[in-house]
Design an enzyme around this catalytic site. Structure first.
Site, PDB file in Angstrom:
ATOM      1  N   LYS A 133      39.104  34.396  37.568  1.00  0.00           N
ATOM      2  CA  LYS A 133      39.776  35.696  37.307  1.00  0.00           C
ATOM      3  C   LYS A 133      40.856  35.521  36.193  1.00  0.00           C
ATOM      4  O   LYS A 133      40.598  36.662  35.228  1.00  0.00           O
ATOM      5  CB  LYS A 133      39.958  36.196  38.660  1.00  0.00           C
ATOM      6  CG  LYS A 133      40.762  37.527  38.527  1.00  0.00           C
ATOM      7  CD  LYS A 133      41.080  38.081  40.072  1.00  0.00           C
ATOM      8  CE  LYS A 133      42.238  37.262  40.499  1.00  0.00           C
ATOM      9  NZ  LYS A 133      42.849  37.871  41.673  1.00  0.00           N
ATOM     10  N   ASP A 151      38.353  41.095  39.797  1.00  0.00           N
ATOM     11  CA  ASP A 151      39.332  40.878  41.019  1.00  0.00           C
ATOM     12  C   ASP A 151      38.661  41.756  42.010  1.00  0.00           C
ATOM     13  O   ASP A 151      37.705  42.074  42.052  1.00  0.00           O
ATOM     14  CB  ASP A 151      40.695  41.632  40.680  1.00  0.00           C
ATOM     15  CG  ASP A 151      40.567  43.084  40.376  1.00  0.00           C
ATOM     16  OD1 ASP A 151      39.676  43.697  40.269  1.00  0.00           O
ATOM     17  OD2 ASP A 151      41.824  43.496  40.057  1.00  0.00           O
TER      18      ASP A 151
END
Ligand code: SF4
Length: 225
Positions: A133, A151
């Site tokens: 991420k 996310d």
């Protein structure tokens, strides 16, 4: 709500993102996007993203500013005592662990990469405290390299929309690469973070006020407003 299970096309996903962007208008940017716009510095974006994990946007912004007021370069941050980094980024979540990782990341970037944040996901995820991420956000916002940062908001909303059927963010990233045009890979995170904070919230999303309600399969949504 559409009940079709037809696979989402790249044309459809781009149209839906355009509508979400238009609905959001001139919203304040998420914290790391703000850091990216104001600094254009991949190292600051990397450190700010590390601080942002499990931390509110306003805390992330203030913590990033305090840390970089003390030291700006990887070499200078690596030279700070871990305690000083921890004090600067407090009250970010897990600030002691993050302080340790930030100092180590600064040292590695300084010593092994001559002060420049690496530009591949493989090298970025080898850094302590950096996952896919964070790596993808740094590639996108720091270097303009097409990468999808998945996310919790992107993962949840992509599944609710029926774009993907996935259990993990990594699987969502791989599935989104097939149905999102590459020119949306960087922007999708910022758009779905804001949409997820304001409309498609984790509990009881505001479907009645959602600009893409007609295109959403509302997968897994049991309570809505
Ligand atoms: S708010 Fe409702 S209609 Fe809009 S994307 Fe989320 S689940 Fe779909």
């Amino acid at each position: 709500m559409t009940t079709s299970t037809k696979k989402t096309s790249k044309t459809d996903s781009a149209r839906i993102l355009r509508r979400i962007r238009s609905h959001l208008g001139d919203q304040p940017l998420p914290s790391v996007s703000l850091v990216a716009v104001t600094s254009r510095d991949p190292f600051r974006i990397l450190i700010s993203t590390m601080i942002s994990l499990r931390t509110r946007d306003e805390v992330t912004l203030a913590a990033t500013d305090r840390l970089f007021a003390q030291a700006e370069t990887p070499q200078a941050i690596a030279a700070l005592p871990e305690e000083a980094i921890a004090n600067s980024i407090y009250p970010a979540g897990f600030y002691r662990t993050k302080a340790h990782n930030i100092r180590e990341v600064a040292r590695i970037v300084s010593e092994e990469y001559h002060g420049s944040v690496p530009q591949t996901v493989e090298k970025l995820i080898a850094l302590p405290g950096v996952g896919r991420k964070t790596a993808n956000l740094v590639l996108g916002l720091g270097y303009g390299i097409a990468a999808i940062c998945v996310d919790t908001h992107v993962h949840r909303i992509a599944n609710r929309l029926g774009w993907v059927e996935t259990r993990t963010p990594d699987a969502t990233e791989a599935a989104l690469e097939k149905i999102l045009p590459a020119e949306w890979w960087i922007a999708v995170n910022e758009l779905l973070v804001l949409h997820g904070q304001q409309v498609c919230t984790p509990q009881s999303p505001l479907c009645s006020r959602c600009p893409v309600e007609g295109d959403c399969r509302q997968v897994g949504v049991t309570r809505r407003r």
